[in-house]
Scaffold this motif. Structure first.
Motif, mmCIF file in Angstrom:
data_model
loop_
_atom_site.group_PDB
_atom_site.id
_atom_site.type_symbol
_atom_site.label_atom_id
_atom_site.label_comp_id
_atom_site.label_asym_id
_atom_site.label_seq_id
_atom_site.Cartn_x
_atom_site.Cartn_y
_atom_site.Cartn_z
ATOM 1 N N UNK A 25 -72.604 26.901 -103.110
ATOM 2 C CA UNK A 25 -73.663 27.245 -102.159
ATOM 3 C C UNK A 25 -73.944 26.025 -101.280
ATOM 4 N N UNK A 26 -73.152 25.816 -100.243
ATOM 5 C CA UNK A 26 -73.321 24.618 -99.415
ATOM 6 C C UNK A 26 -74.730 24.528 -98.814
ATOM 7 N N UNK A 27 -75.349 23.355 -98.923
ATOM 8 C CA UNK A 27 -76.671 23.158 -98.326
ATOM 9 C C UNK A 27 -76.599 23.333 -96.808
ATOM 10 N N UNK A 28 -77.567 24.032 -96.262
ATOM 11 C CA UNK A 28 -77.597 24.272 -94.817
ATOM 12 C C UNK A 28 -78.341 23.187 -94.052
ATOM 13 N N UNK A 65 -85.085 25.531 -91.579
ATOM 14 C CA UNK A 65 -85.201 24.332 -92.381
ATOM 15 C C UNK A 65 -85.558 24.496 -93.838
ATOM 16 N N UNK A 66 -85.622 25.721 -94.358
ATOM 17 C CA UNK A 66 -85.893 25.897 -95.788
ATOM 18 C C UNK A 66 -84.855 26.856 -96.359
ATOM 19 N N UNK A 67 -84.099 26.354 -97.336
ATOM 20 C CA UNK A 67 -83.097 27.136 -98.043
ATOM 21 C C UNK A 67 -83.420 27.071 -99.536
ATOM 22 N N UNK A 91 -83.576 21.200 -97.277
ATOM 23 C CA UNK A 91 -84.702 21.195 -96.344
ATOM 24 C C UNK A 91 -84.323 20.477 -95.060
ATOM 25 N N UNK A 92 -84.845 20.986 -93.962
ATOM 26 C CA UNK A 92 -84.693 20.326 -92.685
ATOM 27 C C UNK A 92 -85.823 19.333 -92.462
ATOM 28 N N UNK A 93 -85.719 18.599 -91.392
ATOM 29 C CA UNK A 93 -86.717 17.585 -91.063
ATOM 30 C C UNK A 93 -88.117 18.205 -90.961
ATOM 31 N N UNK A 94 -89.071 17.543 -91.611
ATOM 32 C CA UNK A 94 -90.460 17.972 -91.558
ATOM 33 C C UNK A 94 -90.816 19.124 -92.479
#
Length: 123
Positions: A25-28, A65-67, A91-94
């Motif tokens: 499950x590659x991180x997005x 930004x949230x997986x 998680x993405x920035x912020x």
């Protein structure tokens, strides 16, 4: 007194299992979390759970930004507090890990076949 928001009972994702899951499950998003599953949050007296296996049964991604991966414990993804067992995956920035709860509450996609994951009880 220690900050109670840093206490949780649940499970750490087994490090060997984590590596295999990251490949599957590659991180997005840029910040990879993939660390634990929460059973109970904010209770420093909570006992560790007995289970040592879970199943990845689905996933959720808000595209912003949230997986998260949805986990079934004892055959069920529902936590006793009404939430859903999950692993904040990336998680993405912020963005913050606690946002996984809201993303999952808006809906998640089941996997065709569950994926077993070794878990390490923690309190």
């Amino acid at each position: 007194m220690a900050d109670p928001t840093h206490f949780y009972a649940g499970w750490l994702v087994d490090p060997v299992a984590r590596e295999a899951l990251l490949a599957q499950f590659p991180p997005r998003y840029e910040r990879v979390v993939a660390h634990h599953v929460t059973l109970k949050f904010g209770d420093e007296t909570a006992a560790p759970p007995a289970e040592t296996l879970g199943e990845i049964v689905g996933g959720a991604d808000d595209g912003a930004g949230v997986q998260a991966l949805v986990v079934a414990i004892g055959g069920r993804p529902a936590r006793p507090d009404g939430g859903v067992f999950h692993i904040t995956w990336s998680l993405g920035e912020g963005r913050e890990a606690r946002e996984s709860n809201d993303v999952i509450a808006r809906g998640w996609t089941p996997l065709a076949e569950p994926v077993t994951v070794r878990l390490i009880p923690k309190a």
